[in-house]
Design an enzyme around this catalytic site. Sequence first.
Site, PDB file in Angstrom:
ATOM      1  CG  HIS A  75      -0.392   0.317   2.499  1.00 36.06           C
ATOM      2  ND1 HIS A  75       0.259  -0.618   3.268  1.00 36.06           N
ATOM      3  CD2 HIS A  75      -0.350   1.476   3.214  1.00 36.06           C
ATOM      4  CE1 HIS A  75       0.663  -0.059   4.385  1.00 36.06           C
ATOM      5  NE2 HIS A  75       0.316   1.217   4.388  1.00 36.06           N
ATOM      6  CG  HIS A 137       5.549  -0.689   3.929  1.00 34.57           C
ATOM      7  ND1 HIS A 137       4.786  -1.345   3.004  1.00 34.57           N
ATOM      8  CD2 HIS A 137       4.923  -0.864   5.130  1.00 34.57           C
ATOM      9  CE1 HIS A 137       3.750  -1.906   3.608  1.00 34.57           C
ATOM     10  NE2 HIS A 137       3.814  -1.631   4.896  1.00 34.57           N
ATOM     11  CB  THR A 298       2.609  22.422   3.636  1.00 37.25           C
ATOM     12  OG1 THR A 298       3.886  22.552   4.281  1.00 37.25           O
ATOM     13  CG2 THR A 298       1.692  21.601   4.523  1.00 37.25           C
TER      14      THR A 298
END
Length: 389
Positions: A75, A137, A298
């Site tokens: 994922h 991951h 951001t």
Amino acid sequence: MAAKKRFRLFYLALPPAVFIPVCTQLKNNCWIQSSNSECRVIVEKPFGRDLDSSNELSEAITALFNEQEIYRIDHYLGKEMVLNLMILRFGNELFRSVWNRERIACVVITFKEPFGTYGRGGYFDTNGIIRDVMQNHLLQILCLVAMERPVSVDASDIRDEKVKVLKFVKPLELDDVVLGQYTGNPDGPTEDSKLGYRDDPGVPDDSKTATYACAKLMIDNDRWAGVPFIMKCGKAMNERKAEIRVQFRDTPSDIFGSKCQRNELVIRVQPNEAVYCKMNVKSPGMTFEAEESELNLTYHERFEDIDLPDAYERLILDFILGTQTNFVRTDELAEAWRIFTPLLHKLDAGGKTPVDYPYGSRGVAAADEFIQASGFKFSGTYKWNAGKK
């Protein structure tokens, strides 16, 4: 009128022990064999425990299905900022000439979770943090940071380059890792934080399973020779965070009295997705001193009305559409296990005992020394001020 194409899609969130019999039954009883039909299967991790067990699973599954029908899901490959790595690297001329050992001193890939394993300790104890997080991951992120530019954005071209860079990674040894296991914090704010890893009834009292690991990987190719890639991950830490930190080399012939710190490109994967570049600027006012600041993107500030999809949501859509770019190929999986299997076998045999660290801390203190000895410089002078009005 042409008949509509039919699809059957299967999602296997199952223990590896039953992968083969379930896949065999799917093939024999559920697979559609016709020119206007297509079947696909998602396989969830863990994909084995080491190279041999992974190869055994892969051989059995590829004997039943072809590679175009198999979707090994990780994922993290569906997370927004991980997907953004391709555009950042290969869509900006700014980075092309500096993305190499001549300009980059160190790369640190970090994963932290602020909660422990209580309630699933029995499962976790058979795997540990390296199998659970680092081998999949974090290694996938390393591939996207380090790989060469693919011929195109087609799945086969991208995955070819990921396999190529993995082939240059040397297998890990015991000296390449620092390990930790969390203990209860009597002053912790929650009941869970007062419990150590071995307080879980599913975990043996003498367990040496690591809940924290810091590893140094070396990529022995022209682009990255000599540059350490540090991967660190842990449970029961002081915060939830996943990020990629690319630290550049020192400025040669610093004329500002050694006040200039190393530049860093930081990609924050979670939470609060962001990309920022730490750089040196003049302090405001009548002074001529240098201080650290940032160029900041951001996401929730720049893209206010964007709703970022969940990683699984994105990957399941790719699965439905038949897009394999963000899924793990058989040869890629084999290379990943090649890197970690020698280390894991030594750890399984008790080759290294994890060091205690308290629940809610930054992890093992020796890891900071290990990282700095590997080439990372921590100045302690930078303060994150982005988002303040």
